[in-house]
Every structure is written in structure tokens, then in C-alpha cells.
Design a protein around this motif. Sequence first.
Motif, PDB file in Angstrom:
ATOM      1  N   ALA A  15       0.826  -1.208   0.000  1.00 26.80           N
ATOM      2  CA  ALA A  15       0.000   0.000   0.000  1.00 26.80           C
ATOM      3  C   ALA A  15       0.861   1.260   0.000  1.00 26.80           C
ATOM      4  O   ALA A  15       2.001   1.241   0.467  1.00 26.80           O
ATOM      5  CB  ALA A  15      -0.920  -0.008   1.217  1.00 26.80           C
ATOM      6  N   PRO A  16       0.316   2.380  -0.502  1.00 22.29           N
ATOM      7  CA  PRO A  16       1.076   3.634  -0.492  1.00 22.29           C
ATOM      8  C   PRO A  16       1.329   4.185   0.906  1.00 22.29           C
ATOM      9  O   PRO A  16       2.248   4.975   1.103  1.00 22.29           O
ATOM     10  CB  PRO A  16       0.196   4.588  -1.324  1.00 22.29           C
ATOM     11  N   SER A  17       0.516   3.763   1.883  1.00 24.41           N
ATOM     12  CA  SER A  17       0.709   4.208   3.259  1.00 24.41           C
ATOM     13  C   SER A  17       0.029   3.220   4.192  1.00 24.41           C
ATOM     14  O   SER A  17      -0.843   2.447   3.780  1.00 24.41           O
ATOM     15  CB  SER A  17       0.122   5.611   3.472  1.00 24.41           C
ATOM     16  N   LEU A  18       0.424   3.261   5.464  1.00 25.75           N
ATOM     17  CA  LEU A  18      -0.213   2.398   6.451  1.00 25.75           C
ATOM     18  C   LEU A  18      -1.664   2.792   6.665  1.00 25.75           C
ATOM     19  O   LEU A  18      -2.504   1.938   6.980  1.00 25.75           O
ATOM     20  CB  LEU A  18       0.548   2.450   7.774  1.00 25.75           C
ATOM     21  N   GLU A  19      -1.964   4.069   6.513  1.00 26.79           N
ATOM     22  CA  GLU A  19      -3.349   4.516   6.667  1.00 26.79           C
ATOM     23  C   GLU A  19      -4.248   3.845   5.635  1.00 26.79           C
ATOM     24  O   GLU A  19      -5.341   3.368   5.956  1.00 26.79           O
ATOM     25  CB  GLU A  19      -3.445   6.044   6.529  1.00 26.79           C
ATOM     26  N   VAL A  20      -3.784   3.815   4.391  1.00 27.16           N
ATOM     27  CA  VAL A  20      -4.561   3.173   3.319  1.00 27.16           C
ATOM     28  C   VAL A  20      -4.688   1.677   3.597  1.00 27.16           C
ATOM     29  O   VAL A  20      -5.771   1.089   3.473  1.00 27.16           O
ATOM     30  CB  VAL A  20      -3.893   3.415   1.953  1.00 27.16           C
ATOM     31  N   ALA A  21      -3.587   1.049   3.991  1.00 28.12           N
ATOM     32  CA  ALA A  21      -3.610  -0.390   4.252  1.00 28.12           C
ATOM     33  C   ALA A  21      -4.520  -0.737   5.414  1.00 28.12           C
ATOM     34  O   ALA A  21      -5.239  -1.743   5.380  1.00 28.12           O
ATOM     35  CB  ALA A  21      -2.191  -0.881   4.534  1.00 28.12           C
ATOM     36  N   SER A  22      -4.513   0.086   6.463  1.00 28.05           N
ATOM     37  CA  SER A  22      -5.335  -0.212   7.638  1.00 28.05           C
ATOM     38  C   SER A  22      -6.816  -0.161   7.312  1.00 28.05           C
ATOM     39  O   SER A  22      -7.613  -0.916   7.882  1.00 28.05           O
ATOM     40  CB  SER A  22      -5.009   0.766   8.768  1.00 28.05           C
ATOM     41  N   GLU A  23      -7.208   0.701   6.393  1.00 26.57           N
ATOM     42  CA  GLU A  23      -8.606   0.762   5.992  1.00 26.57           C
ATOM     43  C   GLU A  23      -9.010  -0.469   5.194  1.00 26.57           C
ATOM     44  O   GLU A  23     -10.182  -0.844   5.181  1.00 26.57           O
ATOM     45  CB  GLU A  23      -8.851   2.021   5.166  1.00 26.57           C
ATOM     46  N   VAL A  24      -8.030  -1.101   4.542  1.00 28.31           N
ATOM     47  CA  VAL A  24      -8.310  -2.316   3.767  1.00 28.31           C
ATOM     48  C   VAL A  24      -8.410  -3.533   4.679  1.00 28.31           C
ATOM     49  O   VAL A  24      -9.347  -4.336   4.572  1.00 28.31           O
ATOM     50  CB  VAL A  24      -7.208  -2.550   2.706  1.00 28.31           C
ATOM     51  N   VAL A  25      -7.465  -3.667   5.611  1.00 25.62           N
ATOM     52  CA  VAL A  25      -7.408  -4.887   6.425  1.00 25.62           C
ATOM     53  C   VAL A  25      -8.319  -4.828   7.650  1.00 25.62           C
ATOM     54  O   VAL A  25      -8.734  -5.874   8.159  1.00 25.62           O
ATOM     55  CB  VAL A  25      -5.962  -5.190   6.861  1.00 25.62           C
ATOM     56  N   ARG A  26      -8.626  -3.620   8.136  1.00 26.44           N
ATOM     57  CA  ARG A  26      -9.504  -3.499   9.302  1.00 26.44           C
ATOM     58  C   ARG A  26     -10.567  -2.425   9.096  1.00 26.44           C
ATOM     59  O   ARG A  26     -10.610  -1.416   9.798  1.00 26.44           O
ATOM     60  CB  ARG A  26      -8.692  -3.187  10.561  1.00 26.44           C
ATOM     61  N   PRO A  27     -11.470  -2.616   8.121  1.00 24.91           N
ATOM     62  CA  PRO A  27     -12.519  -1.620   7.886  1.00 24.91           C
ATOM     63  C   PRO A  27     -13.578  -1.608   8.981  1.00 24.91           C
ATOM     64  O   PRO A  27     -14.435  -0.719   9.013  1.00 24.91           O
ATOM     65  CB  PRO A  27     -13.113  -2.062   6.542  1.00 24.91           C
ATOM     66  N   ASP A  28     -13.517  -2.598   9.890  1.00 26.39           N
ATOM     67  CA  ASP A  28     -14.543  -2.743  10.921  1.00 26.39           C
ATOM     68  C   ASP A  28     -14.295  -1.864  12.139  1.00 26.39           C
ATOM     69  O   ASP A  28     -15.169  -1.760  13.008  1.00 26.39           O
ATOM     70  CB  ASP A  28     -14.610  -4.204  11.372  1.00 26.39           C
ATOM     71  N   ILE A  29     -13.131  -1.222  12.219  1.00 28.39           N
ATOM     72  CA  ILE A  29     -12.834  -0.370  13.374  1.00 28.39           C
ATOM     73  C   ILE A  29     -12.343   0.991  12.886  1.00 28.39           C
ATOM     74  O   ILE A  29     -12.067   1.179  11.700  1.00 28.39           O
ATOM     75  CB  ILE A  29     -11.781  -1.011  14.302  1.00 28.39           C
ATOM     76  N   GLY A  30     -12.216   1.948  13.789  1.00 30.73           N
ATOM     77  CA  GLY A  30     -11.778   3.287  13.438  1.00 30.73           C
ATOM     78  C   GLY A  30     -10.331   3.316  12.973  1.00 30.73           C
ATOM     79  O   GLY A  30      -9.560   2.384  13.196  1.00 30.73           O
ATOM     80  N   LEU A  31      -9.952   4.426  12.344  1.00 35.91           N
ATOM     81  CA  LEU A  31      -8.628   4.535  11.752  1.00 35.91           C
ATOM     82  C   LEU A  31      -7.527   4.410  12.793  1.00 35.91           C
ATOM     83  O   LEU A  31      -6.526   3.720  12.570  1.00 35.91           O
ATOM     84  CB  LEU A  31      -8.499   5.872  11.015  1.00 35.91           C
ATOM     85  N   PHE A  32      -7.682   5.071  13.941  1.00 35.42           N
ATOM     86  CA  PHE A  32      -6.626   5.025  14.959  1.00 35.42           C
ATOM     87  C   PHE A  32      -6.406   3.594  15.443  1.00 35.42           C
ATOM     88  O   PHE A  32      -5.265   3.123  15.539  1.00 35.42           O
ATOM     89  CB  PHE A  32      -6.996   5.929  16.135  1.00 35.42           C
TER      90      PHE A  32
ATOM     91  N   LEU B  89      -4.801   1.461  12.643  1.00 34.22           N
ATOM     92  CA  LEU B  89      -3.386   1.767  12.482  1.00 34.22           C
ATOM     93  C   LEU B  89      -2.551   1.089  13.566  1.00 34.22           C
ATOM     94  O   LEU B  89      -1.494   0.525  13.286  1.00 34.22           O
ATOM     95  CB  LEU B  89      -3.164   3.279  12.526  1.00 34.22           C
ATOM     96  N   ARG B  90      -3.013   1.172  14.793  1.00 35.05           N
ATOM     97  CA  ARG B  90      -2.282   0.551  15.891  1.00 35.05           C
ATOM     98  C   ARG B  90      -2.224  -0.964  15.699  1.00 35.05           C
ATOM     99  O   ARG B  90      -1.177  -1.591  15.924  1.00 35.05           O
ATOM    100  CB  ARG B  90      -2.948   0.899  17.222  1.00 35.05           C
ATOM    101  N   TRP B  91      -3.340  -1.556  15.290  1.00 36.89           N
ATOM    102  CA  TRP B  91      -3.414  -2.996  15.041  1.00 36.89           C
ATOM    103  C   TRP B  91      -2.415  -3.410  13.965  1.00 36.89           C
ATOM    104  O   TRP B  91      -1.680  -4.389  14.110  1.00 36.89           O
ATOM    105  CB  TRP B  91      -4.840  -3.342  14.621  1.00 36.89           C
ATOM    106  N   LEU B  92      -2.367  -2.651  12.859  1.00 37.34           N
ATOM    107  CA  LEU B  92      -1.513  -3.011  11.735  1.00 37.34           C
ATOM    108  C   LEU B  92      -0.044  -2.730  12.031  1.00 37.34           C
ATOM    109  O   LEU B  92       0.829  -3.536  11.685  1.00 37.34           O
ATOM    110  CB  LEU B  92      -1.957  -2.255  10.486  1.00 37.34           C
ATOM    111  N   ARG B  93       0.248  -1.590  12.652  1.00 41.22           N
ATOM    112  CA  ARG B  93       1.647  -1.265  12.976  1.00 41.22           C
ATOM    113  C   ARG B  93       2.273  -2.338  13.865  1.00 41.22           C
ATOM    114  O   ARG B  93       3.440  -2.697  13.684  1.00 41.22           O
ATOM    115  CB  ARG B  93       1.712   0.090  13.680  1.00 41.22           C
ATOM    116  N   ARG B  94       1.510  -2.819  14.812  1.00 41.83           N
ATOM    117  CA  ARG B  94       2.041  -3.841  15.710  1.00 41.83           C
ATOM    118  C   ARG B  94       2.432  -5.090  14.933  1.00 41.83           C
ATOM    119  O   ARG B  94       3.506  -5.673  15.148  1.00 41.83           O
ATOM    120  CB  ARG B  94       0.991  -4.190  16.768  1.00 41.83           C
ATOM    121  N   ARG B  95       1.588  -5.517  14.009  1.00 42.21           N
ATOM    122  CA  ARG B  95       1.864  -6.725  13.237  1.00 42.21           C
ATOM    123  C   ARG B  95       3.020  -6.524  12.265  1.00 42.21           C
ATOM    124  O   ARG B  95       3.850  -7.426  12.103  1.00 42.21           O
ATOM    125  CB  ARG B  95       0.585  -7.167  12.516  1.00 42.21           C
TER     126      ARG B  95
END
Length: 227
Positions: free
Chosen positions: A115-132, A135-141
Amino acid sequence: MGSGPRKTTARHRRKRCGPWPVQVRFATGLTGEEYVRQEAWRSASLPCCPFHPEGGCGFARHTPYPRVSPPGCLVARLYCRKARTTISLLPDFLCSRLTGTLAEVEAAVAVAEAAPSLEVASEVVRPDIGLFGALRWLRRRVRLIHAGLAATIGLLPGLLAGCEPTVTSVRSAMSAESVLVPLRVAVAPHLAALPPPLGFGARPARRRPSPTALQQEAGPDPPAGTR
């Protein structure tokens, strides 16, 4: 063998009431669906206690615990009465100290890398929760998987020579669509030293900003009348 009974401080900084559980690899060769369908946790066992191979410590089966994914999955546990420690027998497809399977976390990290950014990727992999939260969920992984791959590259120089510590690079080197489960098998003797979710060791330390990072640069003192 993963983290043992040495650590006595919990996340909330208070003393734990008992030792941390230990994780060991349960080599089944099964997928998550096969493991659940066969209820393979029922046959999971160890030949002896990891702490007292001579016996006499009250080593026995303990109640298995459930995992969220795959549905219906249980993890076998054993208990050493003398060490007061629980030993979990973790099948290869499951993450260590992280929810889900290795395949699921690998897919999420691969999306983040492409993805071009983690923000974009986080919306793809975790659309069920808020952006913040996403992001925390994806950054950790991403942080954990990249740390695990960096350590694994050093252990498998012949297979992963020249690789970057990314899912994309390792997939290319191994010519495989899924690499975390095969890598856990390949580095099985070293799992206790590798960070989760690939290994059973301690999480890598987070980088913290320097105490002087926000300090202003030194300069001349102001005129005496303006102090």
C-alpha cells in the motif's frame, strides 16, 4: 521452548500471581481447518516435562484453551506442578502471543507493504474499526513480523541470502505465496529466541524517542535586560 517462569512482572507493572506460561511447537503438518476437524489438540503431548525430564514433578494434562481463529480451535496445555508453570502446545499455523493465524497476519503485512501508506492499508485490512485503532493494530503486526523475518534471515543465510526483512522479499526468495508457516518449521530449534508471532521469545523492544529529541538547539543568551 518459549518464555518460561523467569518473568514475574505483568503488563500493569504489578507482580504476577504466578509464572508466565510457556509455549512449545506442536508439529502436526495440519492446516487450521484439519486441526479443528480432527480435534488434534486431544492427541498433543510431550514425552516429559521440559523443566524436569527426570520426572517426579507432577507433570500432567491441563484444560485446553480456545483461540478465536480458526473457529472451534483449542490449544492443548500441560502443567508442571513443581514449576507452577503451564506449557501450551501451539500448532504451526497459529500465531504466538497474537490473535489469529500466521497466514492471516502474513496477509495483513503483505497488504501494508504494497500500500502507499499504512493509513490506506489499515482501511483495507480493518474496515470494521476506526482509523486510529486499525493503524495501531496493523503497525504492531508489521513491526513484529519484520523483526521476526530479520532474525530468520540470519538463521537461514543459504535460503534467504540478500532478502529484505519483508514478507514480499521473502516470498520472492522462496517462490511461495505463504512463508511464515514454512519458516517456523525451518527454524524450529531457534523458536525460543525469535519474537512472536513467528517465534516464542520476547517481543522486540520498541524504539523510544531520545530524551533530548525535543530540546531546542543551544544559542547565545538573550540580553541581560530581557531575561
